[in-house]
Design an enzyme around this catalytic site. Sequence first.
Site, PDB file in Angstrom:
ATOM      1  N   SER A  44      19.513 -11.949  -4.698  1.00 19.69           N
ATOM      2  CA  SER A  44      20.392 -12.377  -3.602  1.00 19.69           C
ATOM      3  C   SER A  44      19.774 -13.555  -2.857  1.00 19.69           C
ATOM      4  CB  SER A  44      20.642 -11.218  -2.625  1.00 19.69           C
ATOM      5  OG  SER A  44      19.428 -10.611  -2.246  1.00 19.69           O
ATOM      6  N   LYS A 110      13.762  -4.660 -11.522  1.00 26.25           N
ATOM      7  CA  LYS A 110      15.138  -4.145 -11.554  1.00 26.25           C
ATOM      8  C   LYS A 110      15.985  -5.078 -12.413  1.00 26.25           C
ATOM      9  CE  LYS A 110      17.936  -4.412  -7.704  1.00 26.25           C
ATOM     10  NZ  LYS A 110      19.027  -5.305  -8.134  1.00 26.25           N
ATOM     11  N   GLU A 112      20.248  -5.375 -14.063  1.00 27.67           N
ATOM     12  CA  GLU A 112      21.601  -4.859 -13.857  1.00 27.67           C
ATOM     13  C   GLU A 112      22.209  -4.333 -15.156  1.00 27.67           C
ATOM     14  OE1 GLU A 112      23.981  -7.868 -11.958  1.00 27.67           O
ATOM     15  OE2 GLU A 112      22.571  -8.099 -10.294  1.00 27.67           O
ATOM     16  N   GLU A 179      25.739  -0.034  -6.413  1.00 20.44           N
ATOM     17  CA  GLU A 179      26.359  -1.056  -5.556  1.00 20.44           C
ATOM     18  C   GLU A 179      27.888  -0.955  -5.614  1.00 20.44           C
ATOM     19  OE1 GLU A 179      24.823  -5.025  -5.834  1.00 20.44           O
ATOM     20  OE2 GLU A 179      26.405  -5.835  -4.565  1.00 20.44           O
TER      21      GLU A 179
END
Length: 259
Positions: A44, A110, A112, A179
């Site tokens: 982000s 991490k 996705e 999320e």
Amino acid sequence: MSTHPHQSLIDRLHTPISVITAYDYPTARLCDEAGIQMILVGDSLGMVVAGCPDTTSVTIEQMIYHTQIVRRGINQAVLVSDLPIHTYDTPEAALENGRRLIEAGADAVKLEGGIEQVEKIRTLTEANIPFCGHLGMLPQSVHEEGGYHKKGKTLMEADRLIASAQALEAAGAFAIVLESVVSDVARIITASVRNPTIGIGSGVHCDGQVRVLHDVIGAFPWFVPPFAKIHGDVSGTIRTALDGYLSEIAAMEEKRMNS
Ligand code: KIV
């Protein structure tokens, strides 16, 4: 019951697990000193640090740099770094780039995705690289998805999310970020895995919550996601301080003119 390969990381987390992003030394240090349990160097940063429209232009070199400077600010918290888009297209790439983030100071990485990522996650786990999953709305797929959408609204989507969470856990994930998942589905996922779930925009049923630092402290006034609660006014403070600085310079100029 066998212990998790990264039980020592799980033992450092306790419910409710507090997670927040940080991208530099001072904010990482402030988060750590505040007692935040896990600090995420999230991709982000592409938006809230670099001003890009989404996370899809973030590179591994940027993540390495930000991981290194965040590491310097952390004493207690678990440090997780994101593998950015296209840095884990194959298990070999996931391993190489995962190692680079660990060398930069991350405790875990991490990436996705769900069932389709299992081989990569196994490769990381076998190489002793702790791994955090990320399911639901996947920001790196925002273009393919045509925007940010809630996940788990249909039975098929909910089933796939639950199966993915179980597959990630079986492959070695020590925690899973959920999320923008429908709250009831997040509750079922949390009950169906042993390891902690960490929600963002997914309701109250997860074992912990993660937020983007800039949303929490009010440092990115131009956009705030609807689920984010703002707890500060850092942009207001900066604007006030800058007004003060401009006034100081104007006063100095006046003195110079009158001297
Ligand atoms: O990049 C990030 O900040 C994230 C959180 C939103 C979970 O992945």
